[in-house]
Design an enzyme around this catalytic site. Structure first.
Site, PDB file in Angstrom:
ATOM      1  N   TYR A 152       0.867  -1.182   0.000  1.00 47.26           N
ATOM      2  CA  TYR A 152       0.000   0.000   0.000  1.00 47.26           C
ATOM      3  C   TYR A 152       0.897   1.223   0.000  1.00 47.26           C
ATOM      4  CZ  TYR A 152      -3.383   3.452   1.782  1.00 47.26           C
ATOM      5  OH  TYR A 152      -4.188   4.551   1.946  1.00 47.26           O
ATOM      6  N   ASP A 254       9.608   3.082  -0.395  1.00 40.86           N
ATOM      7  CA  ASP A 254       8.548   3.732   0.373  1.00 40.86           C
ATOM      8  C   ASP A 254       8.768   3.355   1.834  1.00 40.86           C
ATOM      9  OD1 ASP A 254       6.383   4.747   1.594  1.00 40.86           O
ATOM     10  OD2 ASP A 254       4.876   3.728   0.367  1.00 40.86           O
ATOM     11  N   LYS A 282       4.614   9.197   8.877  1.00 38.74           N
ATOM     12  CA  LYS A 282       4.372   8.546  10.178  1.00 38.74           C
ATOM     13  C   LYS A 282       5.377   8.960  11.262  1.00 38.74           C
ATOM     14  CE  LYS A 282       1.757   4.725   8.179  1.00 38.74           C
ATOM     15  NZ  LYS A 282       0.350   5.100   8.320  1.00 38.74           N
TER      16      LYS A 282
END
Ligand SMILES: Cc1ncc(COP(=O)(O)O)c(C=O)c1O
Length: 446
Positions: A152, A254, A282
């Protein structure tokens, strides 16, 4: 299906949450601000968080291993970050005009990711991966990107493909069919998104050969963390690095989940790989919305005003988020703290594994440093196809048992993970191991 008695216990503990949700669901889709927060019978509502704990509106306390999907690496409301945010708030939260902390913050990112020369800022992981994709395309003049089946990278159209596709649609394992996973994404989009299986270098090379000269970039989570926890096989990341160099394709790691989390410099540091670009979010924002994408100088110079590739955003590099991120990365998250979360995570991962063995249930823990996930599978998965056969009923039964007993192990969906923060204690871990043991013994009894 979760057992009726388990759901009953949940509903008896959370009547005020139910009331709030009944109001919210009339005016917000699913009653939640992000679709993944909704689950049956209804989500519980939080009204307070501090350190390793959250409390819901009914007064139930939870040891929180979700930690905002990993954003709160320092635990909730860490005093150093609260002070930094308060101090900045007094001076204004957003100017949309440069301020001096931005370069200080980027210097810290560059220290942690020495393969990068330049970072630009964004507000979420979605934005970071969207901009990185655009930059890679602009720099190479090519349109296609490769993503891994089961990963994702956020909500934008080009990457909302083959995240957790139904097996009936995925085609052969060695050459997965791209599956668009939301309505509203043009079918033409998927033509520029190619899908490769994780941990399979040969399949990746076949894709490169088939589309030689057409691929701008491979975007991958170096450790698959949107499929539980799936580790790269020894040498896999190095081989992908070599292969992308051979075919002149940009390698984007990523690191939205791994960055500044599994090591100060993320998976790039841990596996000693130098990608061409990285995306971060994050843990880098000290709990506030903050993201970044970086790359080698010549690639990043594609961006306006140096080049002709657009990037912008009213909230980008806002001083409030930068202040929280700066305090988090430069004051709180020292090497000692990374060792702490890694060691404590190791204890949790081992303790839960031991409980599985003692109870004799079919399950296993896959983990990396402070992160771990229980798969209800015989063997640890190596890619999306071996993970997706995970027993969903048992996963939910485990999740509700933990929640009903005051531990939030991960977000309310399959294929997340627990995040050990610096606020978690030995006692938190002991309680989680014990509660997991009860859950497994209950499952063993049937
Ligand atoms: C690897 C990865 N990339 C990108 C994203 C998107 O980040 P955000 O939710 O901040 O948009 C996520 C979110 O979980 C992620 O795990």
């Amino acid at each position: 299906m979760v057992k009726e008695e388990t759901v009953k216990e949940y509903t008896s503990r959370t009547p005020k949450s139910k009331k709030l949700w009944e109001v919210a669901r009339e005016i917000i889709p699913g009653g939640v601000g992000s679709s993944v927060r909704c689950f049956e019978p209804y989500p519980f509502f939080i009204n307070k968080a501090k350190g390793s704990k959250v409390w819901d509106v009914d007064g139930n306390e939870y040891v929180d291993f979700l930690m905002g999907y990993g954003i709160n690496i320092t635990g909730h409301a860490h005093p150093t970050i609260v002070d930094a945010v308060k101090e900045q708030m007094e001076k204004g939260s957003a100017y949309a005009i440069p301020h001096e902390k931005t370069a200080l913050y980027v210097k810290e990112l560059l220290r942690r990711f020495p393969a990068m020369d330049i970072f630009q800022l964004a507000n979420s992981g979605t934005e970071a991966t969207m901009h990185a994709t655009r930059v890679a395309r602009a720099y190479t003049g090519k349109d296609k990107i490769v993503k891994i089946e089961g990963t994702y990278h956020g909500q934008h159209d080009y990457v909302y493909v083959s995240i957790h596709p139904p097996l009936a649609k995925t085609g052969p394992k060695w050459a997965p069919t791209p599956v668009i996973e939301s309505e509203g994404i043009p079918a033409d989009t998927a033509k520029n998104t190619l899908i490769a299986p994780y941990n399979d270098v040969e399949a990746m090379e076949n894709l490169f050969k088939k589309h030689e000269g057409e691929i701008a970039a491979v975007m991958m989570e170096p450790v698959m963390l949107n499929c539980g926890v799936i580790l790269p096989k020894p040498g896999y990341l190095k081989d992908i690095r070599k292969l992308t160099e051979k075919y002149n394709i940009i390698l984007i790691f990523d690191e939205v989940k791994t960055g500044c989390r599994i090591a100060p410099g993320g998976a790039s540091e841990l596996y000693k790989i130098k990608p061409d670009m990285v995306t971060l979010a994050k843990a880098i924002g000290g709990g506030l919305p903050l993201a970044a994408f970086g790359g080698k100088r010549d690639i990043m110079e594609s961006l306006v005003p140096l080049g002709r590739t657009s990037h912008g955003g009213t909230y980008c590099a806002n001083p409030l988020s930068i202040s929280a991120g700066l305090a988090c990365l430069t004051k709180v998250m020292t090497d000692k703290m990374y060792k702490y979360i890694t060691d404590l995570g190791g204890k949790l991962n081992k303790g839960v594994s031991d409980m599985i063995e003692d109870a004799g249930v079919t399950a296993c823990v896959n983990s990396i440093g402070p992160l771990g996930y229980v798969f209800f599978l015989e063997a640890k998965p190596v890619d999306f196809r071996t993970a997706t056969v995970n027993d969903l009923d048992k996963t939910w039964e485990y999740w509700f048992h933990m929640v009903n007993n005051g531990v939030l192990p991960w977000g309310p969906l399959q294929f997340e993970q627990w995040y050990t923060s610096i606020a978690h204690t030995k006692e938190d871990v002991a309680k989680t191991i014990e509660t997991s043991g009860d859950a497994f013994r209950k499952q063993a009894k049937g």
